[in-house]
Write an enzyme that holds these catalytic residues in place. Sequence first.
Site, PDB file in Angstrom:
ATOM      1  N   LYS A 225       0.870  -1.182   0.000  1.00 26.79           N
ATOM      2  CA  LYS A 225       0.000   0.000   0.000  1.00 26.79           C
ATOM      3  C   LYS A 225       0.903   1.228   0.000  1.00 26.79           C
ATOM      4  O   LYS A 225       1.603   1.493   0.976  1.00 26.79           O
ATOM      5  CB  LYS A 225      -0.921   0.003   1.223  1.00 26.79           C
ATOM      6  N   ARG A 230      -4.389   8.098  -4.626  1.00 27.93           N
ATOM      7  CA  ARG A 230      -5.064   7.173  -5.539  1.00 27.93           C
ATOM      8  C   ARG A 230      -5.574   7.958  -6.740  1.00 27.93           C
ATOM      9  O   ARG A 230      -6.209   9.014  -6.602  1.00 27.93           O
ATOM     10  CB  ARG A 230      -6.242   6.537  -4.793  1.00 27.93           C
ATOM     11  N   ARG A 245      -9.060  10.448  -6.220  1.00 30.19           N
ATOM     12  CA  ARG A 245     -10.018   9.525  -5.619  1.00 30.19           C
ATOM     13  C   ARG A 245     -11.409  10.146  -5.498  1.00 30.19           C
ATOM     14  O   ARG A 245     -12.417   9.470  -5.621  1.00 30.19           O
ATOM     15  CB  ARG A 245      -9.511   9.088  -4.246  1.00 30.19           C
ATOM     16  N   GLU A 270      -1.545   4.436  -8.037  1.00 31.83           N
ATOM     17  CA  GLU A 270      -1.084   5.383  -7.019  1.00 31.83           C
ATOM     18  C   GLU A 270      -0.123   6.376  -7.666  1.00 31.83           C
ATOM     19  O   GLU A 270       0.867   5.977  -8.300  1.00 31.83           O
ATOM     20  CB  GLU A 270      -0.379   4.650  -5.878  1.00 31.83           C
ATOM     21  N   LYS A 400      -7.339  -3.311   3.598  1.00 26.96           N
ATOM     22  CA  LYS A 400      -6.101  -2.559   3.764  1.00 26.96           C
ATOM     23  C   LYS A 400      -5.576  -2.836   5.172  1.00 26.96           C
ATOM     24  O   LYS A 400      -6.324  -2.852   6.147  1.00 26.96           O
ATOM     25  CB  LYS A 400      -6.326  -1.062   3.552  1.00 26.96           C
TER      26      LYS A 400
END
Length: 529
Positions: A225, A230, A245, A270, A400
Amino acid sequence: MRGFARLLDGLVYTRSRNAKLRLIGAYLRATPDPDRGWALAALTGAVDIPAIKPAVVRALIEARVDPVLFRMSRDYVGDTAETVALLWPGHAAADDPAALGLAAVVARLSTLGRSEAPAALAWLLDRMTPEERYALLKLATGGLRAGVSARLAKTAFAQAFALDVDAVEEVWHALAPPYAALFAWAEGRGEQPLAADMPVFRPFMLAHPLGEDQVAMDTYAAEWKWDGIRVQLVRVGGQVRLYSRGGDDITAAFPEVAGAFDRDGVVDGELLVKGDAQGSAAHGGATASFNALQQRLGRKAVSARMLADYPAFVRLYDILFDGAEDVRPLAWTARRARLERFVARLDPAHFDLSVLVDADSFAALEALRAGARDAAIEGVMLKRRDSAYVAGRRTGLWYKWKRDPLRADCVMLYAQRGNGKRSSFYSDYTFGCWSEDGRLLPVGKAYSGFTDEELKWLDRFVRTHTVNRFGPVREVEKTLVLEVAFDSVHASTRHKSGIAMRFPRIARIRTDKPAAEADRIETLRAMIA
């Protein structure tokens, strides 16, 4: 404007998500076009009135009331719009009530230049009630702060007219305020808008926090991650868009990334800044910290120097469209294979593939996660191998698992009142650690992590231990130790201490610990990845 003011007032004083949905839905059903379309645009952050800035509002009020009275009132109330709405002198009758309608106000203010807009704003404020003034100022300065996200506003619209919110999201960016075609579709007066041949935003698939559970590694795949932002890249009909995002178009801020995306499709990844050669190749290549990416965020244009100093790239996670084919219904394993082929044909200077974490058991993954302190790694993602790409958070599909936060004992230095519901409390705290020469230097600022009862205790401490005042900021006695949790720490030339924390929050109030035993700056510097 009156109906919008009532809606905003109701939203500000309503905490329940379902109650907010009902309030917005009732307003949208009862309000005619185009006012309701502009209200929906305001709630989703799509209203832009560039000529009205907070400085304009302050200049207008200080020309009408004692500037000292305004500043003292603003300090007490904690919100400029509310203070101006209450202090504004007089209330003249409107010659034309229609001129005070929401659509008329937006149309008027958004077309005026900086020299004309202040007089027009003052004319409107003269003819409005305090509630309407508050709504007008929030609208004009782009700071509604009504506890409503863009997603929640779209959900309220969908529920109000019995539509699927994902279908609404699918066409949202193909439309513009005041959304006449959207409301026509919702009320059965028109066809569903189509997004074909337009680079529109698609809703992201999101993850749940893992919590205390464990998952089987033969069922889930693991990826790092990354600590960037994002993004979604869309190319269709020769047009490219880069979306955040939240669905904001950030193409102009990262032109080199958008320009290099030369294959039709939609990908999810990302956005990061390249690091130096010492970056961890094992984790997928050298990446800089989020602090570097921040230098590029929020810009409408970037200089050649900025492009050279902070080169951006996208680490790709998933693929939604492969050319014109919608591959979201496919299993993650099939999409991953598609993505690997897709990335291989992109410019490697601006795109790479998020590597999979090789762990044959959950215990092995846990050990890898604990040891990953790369500057740009936040933890790991766990994705069910047979999961389709579905919008929003769906239980059991993606998780996550953030790495455990770092912690440091810091000393409170300054405090400031919060905004909105916290405007009566000193809730924003600047804290510091000891330098080598025995000085307390600021290392961060936090306004979360504590309970309501702890907030009251901290507020009392600030009020009874103030040693100096700087406008709305109070300097306090250097006696209270706060245990601060944070995700990472980075070198920073903008801070006197030379470091900056990422996502600091108050973990504990350490009344048991003397300030002299708080952490040293060199301790924090050693935590820099």
